[in-house]
Structure formats: structure tokens, C-alpha cells
Motif scaffolding. Structure first.
Motif, mmCIF file in Angstrom:
data_model
loop_
_atom_site.group_PDB
_atom_site.id
_atom_site.type_symbol
_atom_site.label_atom_id
_atom_site.label_comp_id
_atom_site.label_asym_id
_atom_site.label_seq_id
_atom_site.Cartn_x
_atom_site.Cartn_y
_atom_site.Cartn_z
ATOM 1 N N LYS A 162 0.824 -1.209 0.000
ATOM 2 C CA LYS A 162 0.000 0.000 0.000
ATOM 3 C C LYS A 162 0.861 1.264 0.000
ATOM 4 C CE LYS A 162 -3.793 -2.254 2.443
ATOM 5 N NZ LYS A 162 -4.372 -2.720 1.179
ATOM 6 N N SER B 99 0.225 4.112 -2.733
ATOM 7 C CA SER B 99 -0.961 4.957 -2.563
ATOM 8 C C SER B 99 -0.855 5.814 -1.299
ATOM 9 C CB SER B 99 -2.249 4.143 -2.590
ATOM 10 O OG SER B 99 -2.169 3.085 -1.699
ATOM 11 N N GLN C 130 1.395 8.761 -2.171
ATOM 12 C CA GLN C 130 0.732 9.727 -3.068
ATOM 13 C C GLN C 130 -0.239 10.593 -2.281
ATOM 14 O OE1 GLN C 130 1.597 10.757 -5.829
ATOM 15 N NE2 GLN C 130 2.860 9.115 -6.682
#
Ligand code: ATR
Length: 273
Positions: free
Chosen positions: A15, A18, A21
Motif C-alpha cells: 500500500k 498509494s 501519493q
């Protein structure tokens, strides 16, 4: 645009891209954060290749390469030395590499976020593998009254306790734990038992007499260890999703100097589990 990545095997489930980001969006930064699947043989050459790019500023490293990368970096933080493992590599301006581990920071920041007190409390850490080793120093830095490591294989708990000699930090086997009269305020499960749906073989009374349980694993529902504790009457049970985001936040801070707000990121990830 600065570049980052995470190395591991497997890595498709990670993960980290993400999460980072979402942090970059908060910080108003434009970053590229990728995933690199590596083998034991090609990990170091791939890492060197990644850092050939002048825009590559850092990377995360996950299982099974955390120990291997600790031997590669030029310098280790104090926490990484104790852990014998690195999850964050920082490229410095002079082109040298610093290895750090942010797992312990991620754990204690999550406990503080959840309102779980560490200072002056009695803490039981279950498991004596890499996950336990990575968080010892951060827990002890917050001055608990005591930290006991209990492991199925007693010898490994004793070895970890010997890394940081102090009277209120001990390593024991599950057998000794079951005989002890000591009550704990907080039990942290760092064993990999949750991943296979197993429970560490410790007696129910050890769990029922504590006020809070934290499992470093996480899933779309409470882990077996959390469910077991709830059934025994423990009111506060937490999983390790916040630790995952917390360790990433500390990496992001080390790279960019920006401290992300973890709460919306945890919430967003929770909704996708
Ligand atoms: P990690 O990096 O996740 O810590 P590890 O280094 O392989 O993984 O360590 C796994 C830990 O989980 C060990 O403490 C292991 O206990 P042993 O040292 O006795 O093997 C513990 N563990 C795994 N499965 C367990 C189980 N079913 N019950 C109790 N402890 C378990």
C-alpha cells in the motif's frame, strides 16, 4: 519530480505507493512512487540502478530485504543499528546513503494517536522476530514502567532483551509468562501468528487482566487476536493499520521535511480493505 519506490518480494500488495501519493497531495508535492519486485540475487543491483537516477531521493524496503539493505547503506541510524534492519533509505546531498527504520516510530505514534499511554505502564510484547526487534527502542524511549518480551522460543526473547540491558526490560518464554503474577496495561502482538489465523499460546488470564491490546497485523475485520481479547473482556483493541501509515509518514518526513496528517490516510485505506 522526485522519485521514490518500495522494494520487496512479494510487492504487488504493497500500500506504500498509494499512501505516499496521499501524503504528497497533502504536501502539495509532485512525486513518483513505484514498486520494485526483486529477488535475493538482483535486489542490490536493482537498488543501485534505481539510485543512478538523480531524481531518485529515497526508497522503502520491506520483507525479505530489510537486513540485506542494512549491510549496503553507508550509515545506519541508532534505531536501525538496534533493529539490524532498514525500511527507509535516504539519499543525502553528497550522494551517500543513510538507512533508518521507522517501524518503531510508526507504532508509538499510532499508540499516542489512539490515546494509549506508554510512560509508566507495564507493557507485554509478544514475539521476538524482526517486527519486535524493530520497535524495542521506540517503546523504551517513552519510559514504560516495564517492557517484557515473551516468545514461544524463549531463547530468542532473551537474546532481544540482551540488546538493550536495563532492569525493567526482560525476555521470557510463554511458559514463564503464564506462571507470572504480573498484570500488564498493554499487550502488543508482533508475532506472525495472526497472518495464519493462529493465536499465541498464552493463558487467557494474561489477556483478560490487561486494559488494551494492539495487534501489529491488520485486516478487513478485527484480527483473531483482537477478537480473542474482546471475547475475554478487553475493551480497547486496535489493529496495525495506523502503524503502517505511521511508519510511512515518518519515511515521508525524513525525505521531504513534511509531516503528513495520518488520520485521513488511515480512514481512506480502511475503506478499501
Ligand atoms: P517478523 O519479521 O514478522 O517478526 P519472524 O522474524 O519470522 O517474523 O518472527 C515471527 C515471530 O512470530 C516469532 O517470534 C515467532 O515465534 P518463534 O520465535 O517461537 O518462532 C512468532 N510466531 C509465529 N507463529 C506463531 C504462533 N503460532 N504462536 C506463537 N508465536 C508465533
Amino acid at each position: 519530480m522526485n522519485k521514490y519506490t518500495v522494494f520487496g518480494n512479494p510487492i504487488a500488495q504493497s500500500k506504500s505507493p498509494s499512501i505516499h501519493q496521499m501524503f504528497a497531495e497533502q504536501a502539495g508535492l509532485n512525486i513518483e512512487y513505484g514498486r520494485n519486485l526483486a529477488t535475493k540475487e538482483d535486489f542490490i543491483p536493482t537498488l543501485i540502478d534505481f539510485f543512478q537516477d538523480p531524481k531518485a531521493m529515497g526508497c522503502n524496503v520491506t520483507a525479505p530485504f530489510k537486513e540485506q539493505v542494512a549491510k549496503w547503506v553507508g550509515e545506519l541510524s541508532a534505531a536501525a543499528k538496534i533493529a539490524g534492519a532498514v525500511n527507509t533509505v535516504i539519499k543525502r546531498e553528497d550522494g551517500s546513503f543513510l538507512g533508518d527504520t521507522t517501524d518503531g516510530c510508526g507504532l508509538v505514534q499510532d499508540l499516542l494517536r489512539l490515546g494509549v499511554q506508554i510512560k509508566d505502564t507495564h507493557i507485554l510484547l509478544l514475539g521476538a522476530g524482526g517486527a519486535a526487534r524493530g520497535v524495542l527502542q521506540s517503546i523504551l524511549a517513552l519510559e514504560p514502567a516495564s517492557l517484557s518480551i515473551a516468545n514461544r522460543t524463549q531463547e530468542k526473547a532473551e537474546q532481544l532483551a540482551a540488546l538493550i540491558p536495563q532492569d525493567n526490560f526482560i525476555g521470557i518464554g510463554f511458559n514463564q509468562l503464564n506462571k507470572a503474577l504480573q498484570a500488564f496495561d498493554l499487550i502488543i502482538n508482533s508475532t506472525s501468528a495472526s497472518l495464519t489465523g493462529e493465536l499465541p499460546a498464552i493463558s487467557d488470564s494474561v489477556i483478560s487482566s490487561c486494559t488494551c491490546v494492539y495487534d501489529m497485523s491488520y485486516a478487513d475485520k478485527p484480527t483473531v487476536f483482537m477478537q480473542h481479547a474482546q471475547n475475554l473482556g478487553v475493551v480497547n483493541t486496535f489493529d496495525g493499520l495506523g502503524m503502517l501509515v505511521g511508519q510511512a509518514a515518518e519515511s515521508f518526513y525524513l525525505w521531504t521535511g513534511y509531516r503528513p496528517n495520518v488520520a485521513p490516510v488511515i480512514q481512506s485505506l480502511r475503506s478499501t480493505l
